[in-house]
Write an enzyme that holds these catalytic residues in place. Structure first.
Site, PDB file in Angstrom:
ATOM      1  N   HIS A 148      10.449   2.519   3.208  1.00 40.54           N
ATOM      2  CA  HIS A 148      10.548   1.139   2.892  1.00 40.54           C
ATOM      3  C   HIS A 148      11.893   0.606   3.601  1.00 40.54           C
ATOM      4  CE1 HIS A 148      11.472  -2.210   0.321  1.00 40.54           C
ATOM      5  NE2 HIS A 148      10.266  -2.061  -0.056  1.00 40.54           N
ATOM      6  N   ASP A 176       3.696   1.443  -3.986  1.00 37.22           N
ATOM      7  CA  ASP A 176       2.310   1.509  -3.665  1.00 37.22           C
ATOM      8  C   ASP A 176       1.793   3.035  -4.017  1.00 37.22           C
ATOM      9  OD1 ASP A 176       1.694  -1.167  -3.060  1.00 37.22           O
ATOM     10  OD2 ASP A 176       2.770  -0.768  -1.322  1.00 37.22           O
TER      11      ASP A 176
HETATM   12  N1  ACO Z   1       4.638   7.673   7.264  1.00 38.05           N
HETATM   13  C1  ACO Z   1       5.125   8.311   8.404  1.00 38.05           C
HETATM   14  N2  ACO Z   1       6.295   7.755   9.078  1.00 38.05           N
HETATM   15  C2  ACO Z   1       7.112   6.766   8.710  1.00 38.05           C
HETATM   16  C3  ACO Z   1       6.728   5.918   7.559  1.00 38.05           C
HETATM   17  C4  ACO Z   1       5.211   6.563   6.682  1.00 38.05           C
HETATM   18  N3  ACO Z   1       4.902   5.893   5.648  1.00 38.05           N
HETATM   19  N4  ACO Z   1       7.349   5.087   7.320  1.00 38.05           N
HETATM   20  C5  ACO Z   1       8.231   5.009   8.019  1.00 38.05           C
HETATM   21  N5  ACO Z   1       7.980   5.965   9.148  1.00 38.05           N
HETATM   22  C6  ACO Z   1       8.789   6.581  10.038  1.00 38.05           C
HETATM   23  C7  ACO Z   1       8.324   5.595  11.357  1.00 38.05           C
HETATM   24  O1  ACO Z   1       7.338   6.127  12.143  1.00 38.05           O
HETATM   25  C8  ACO Z   1       9.531   5.563  12.223  1.00 38.05           C
HETATM   26  O2  ACO Z   1       9.825   6.751  12.835  1.00 38.05           O
HETATM   27  P1  ACO Z   1      10.546   6.687  14.369  1.00 38.05           P
HETATM   28  O3  ACO Z   1      11.990   6.199  14.180  1.00 38.05           O
HETATM   29  O4  ACO Z   1      10.582   8.208  14.668  1.00 38.05           O
HETATM   30  O5  ACO Z   1       9.702   5.922  15.054  1.00 38.05           O
HETATM   31  C9  ACO Z   1      10.892   5.532  10.994  1.00 38.05           C
HETATM   32  O6  ACO Z   1      10.051   6.090   9.814  1.00 38.05           O
HETATM   33  C10 ACO Z   1      11.224   4.071  10.646  1.00 38.05           C
HETATM   34  O7  ACO Z   1       9.794   3.374  10.196  1.00 38.05           O
HETATM   35  P2  ACO Z   1       9.746   1.918  10.603  1.00 38.05           P
HETATM   36  O8  ACO Z   1       8.248   1.672  10.537  1.00 38.05           O
HETATM   37  O9  ACO Z   1      10.379   1.306  11.772  1.00 38.05           O
HETATM   38  O10 ACO Z   1      10.427   1.302   9.573  1.00 38.05           O
HETATM   39  P3  ACO Z   1      10.018  -0.385   8.671  1.00 38.05           P
HETATM   40  O11 ACO Z   1      11.357  -0.616   7.947  1.00 38.05           O
HETATM   41  O12 ACO Z   1       9.822  -1.225   9.870  1.00 38.05           O
HETATM   42  O13 ACO Z   1       8.952  -0.224   7.739  1.00 38.05           O
HETATM   43  C11 ACO Z   1       7.260   0.177   6.216  1.00 38.05           C
HETATM   44  C12 ACO Z   1       8.819  -0.073   6.465  1.00 38.05           C
HETATM   45  C13 ACO Z   1       6.374  -0.733   6.932  1.00 38.05           C
HETATM   46  C14 ACO Z   1       7.402   0.035   4.601  1.00 38.05           C
HETATM   47  C15 ACO Z   1       7.011   1.504   6.660  1.00 38.05           C
HETATM   48  O14 ACO Z   1       7.870   2.542   6.249  1.00 38.05           O
HETATM   49  C16 ACO Z   1       5.421   1.982   6.396  1.00 38.05           C
HETATM   50  O15 ACO Z   1       4.763   1.333   7.258  1.00 38.05           O
HETATM   51  N6  ACO Z   1       5.005   2.557   5.272  1.00 38.05           N
HETATM   52  C17 ACO Z   1       3.712   3.061   5.213  1.00 38.05           C
HETATM   53  C18 ACO Z   1       3.080   1.623   4.458  1.00 38.05           C
HETATM   54  C19 ACO Z   1       3.385   1.262   3.115  1.00 38.05           C
HETATM   55  O16 ACO Z   1       3.348   2.155   2.225  1.00 38.05           O
HETATM   56  N7  ACO Z   1       3.739  -0.063   3.161  1.00 38.05           N
HETATM   57  C20 ACO Z   1       4.232  -0.599   1.569  1.00 38.05           C
HETATM   58  C21 ACO Z   1       5.664  -0.678   1.607  1.00 38.05           C
HETATM   59  S1  ACO Z   1       6.367  -1.442   0.090  1.00 38.05           S
HETATM   60  C22 ACO Z   1       5.526  -2.954  -0.077  1.00 38.05           C
HETATM   61  O17 ACO Z   1       5.402  -3.676   0.818  1.00 38.05           O
HETATM   62  C23 ACO Z   1       4.911  -3.364  -1.513  1.00 38.05           C
END
Ligand code: ACO
Length: 369
Positions: A255, A306
């Site tokens: 998140h 989710d």
């Molecule tokens: N699975 C694997 N790795 C992850 C995940 C995940 N679900 N979420 C974050 N990471 C990792 C990223 O790869 C990144 O790693 P790195 O620094 O080695 O490159 C690090 O954690 C930071 O992640 P970001 O994507 O930069 O975090 P951001 O704040 O931009 O994104 C998000 C947040 C979009 C929710 C992300 O965690 C994600 O894509 N989760 C999966 C999709 C999801 O469940 N979305 C629903 C969110 S809740 C909602 O909107 C209702």
């Protein structure tokens, strides 16, 4: 300085919901209390008015939500004419846009008119989502009944029979938990749209489009696809290892704001356990908890709203393509609360981009390129 993804940037003031030290409140009331004691209709009133309703106000709201639940004939015809194989979220976005054409008050920007449009949209979006499903099954479209509450009516319009009380209570709780979430991506896009003084429908259409992506509301359906692909406890380890090795995101984890856990997830996890057991789908819960443990250990990531909502909706007998539209039904109360707040104290939202392209490029006439 460029802040990618606007992370941590505060772009507006809002008195609707707060996320402070990992605690989520709507109008100052802890989400845990709302999920335990409140109803979705009460939460709608709270988000729109900044306080809980008295009995009469709640009854009036419930009545309006039923009365406004009809659809203009051209909208029913449009729904029936949409291609069968497109995603319900795309059908919903298109239908909401078309709905604005049949609202004679669409351009009345008074607060009273916009509040009333919020009510209409909140009511009709439930009918529309249920109708999308009913039409895809070749069934007649149903309208809400005055003796049912909002969640009861949605399940009734979806299934065509009186829903079980446990299903109603579970859906109601899920709707409460998804109703608002500060300046999430879809709420932000709604506010950006209406900050140009575009109408409330335009704001909702923007929000639906934004919610549909798998990094936002679309994640609940993606979680269900993952659970289906895994299908068995012994497939979990290889599936997750492969996904992490190939840098795939595990849907329903991580998140932007919460780093110590999403306060909504624990409620959905409890509901998932109860409902999967009740419906003989315990395996779904067991797979989910095992994934949670692995992702926590390997990546330090925790489930977001989710993750467990997927098995909750699945247990309620809802098709996975409807998970995100149901999220949209719930978040409509938050979107419209933010739209009303934006109109009350509006300023155009227009940030800047850091230009990194070419400078002083010579124009070459087409004959010389
Ligand atoms: N699975 C694997 N790795 C992850 C995940 C995940 N679900 N979420 C974050 N990471 C990792 C990223 O790869 C990144 O790693 P790195 O620094 O080695 O490159 C690090 O954690 C930071 O992640 P970001 O994507 O930069 O975090 P951001 O704040 O931009 O994104 C998000 C947040 C979009 C929710 C992300 O965690 C994600 O894509 N989760 C999966 C999709 C999801 O469940 N979305 C629903 C969110 S809740 C909602 O909107 C209702």
């Amino acid at each position: 300085m460029t802040v990618t993804g606007l992370e941590g940037i505060e772009v507006t003031q809002s008195a609707i919901s707060s996320i402070i030290d990992g605690t989520l409140t709507y109008r100052g009331i802890n989400i845990d209390d709302l999920a335990t004691y409140s109803s979705y209709e009460e939460v709608i009133f709270l988000l729109w008015n900044g306080r809980l309703p008295i009995q009469k106000e709640l009854e009036d709201l419930k009545l309006k939500l039923v009365q406004y639940g009809t659809l203009p004939d051209p909208i029913t015809n449009l729904l029936k004419s949409l291609p069968h194989d497109v995603h319900p979220m795309d059908k919903l976005r298109t239908t909401l846009s078309a709905l604005s054409l049949f609202d004679t008050h669409v351009k009345d920007m008074s607060r009273e008119a916009n509040y009333d449009k919020a009510l209409k949209i909140q009511s009709k979006i439930s009918t529309i989502v249920a109708a999308i499903q009913r039409i895809s099954e070749g069934q007649e479209i149903l309208l809400p009944k005055s003796e049912y509450n909002f969640s009861q009516n949605f399940l009734y319009m979806l299934k065509g029979k009186e829903p079980h009380q446990t299903a109603v209570e579970s859906l109601d709780k899920a709707l409460i938990l998804h109703a608002d979430h500060e300046l999430n991506a879809s709420t932000f896009s709604a506010r950006v749209t209406v900050a140009t003084l575009a109408d409330i429908y335009a704001g909702i259409v923007s929000a639906i489009g934004t919610l549909s992506g798998p990094l936002h509301g679309g994640a609940n359906e993606a979680v269900m696809k993952m659970l289906e692909e895994i299908n068995d406890i012994e497939n979990i380890e290889p599936y997750i290892s492969e996904a992490l090795f190939t840098n795939k995101k595990i849907m329903g984890f991580g998140h932007r704001v919460y780093k110590t856990g999403d306060p909504r997830a624990k409620h959905l996890k409890r509901m998932s356990e109860k409902l999967t057991i009740l419906t003989g789908q315990r395996k779904l819960y067991d797979i989910s908890t095992r994934i949670e443990t692995i992702i926590k250990n390997k990546k330090g990531l925790l489930p977001n709203v989710d993750f467990y909502s997927a098995s909750v909706y699945q247990s309620l007998g809802i098709k996975k393509e409807l998970f995100t539209p149901i999220f949209a039904i719930s978040r409509t109360s938050g979107w419209t609360a933010h739209i009303l707040e934006q109109y009350d104290n509006n300023r155009l939202i227009r940030p800047r981009a850091t230009y990194v392209g070419l400078l002083r490029t010579e124009y070459i006439p087409i004959s010389q390129r």
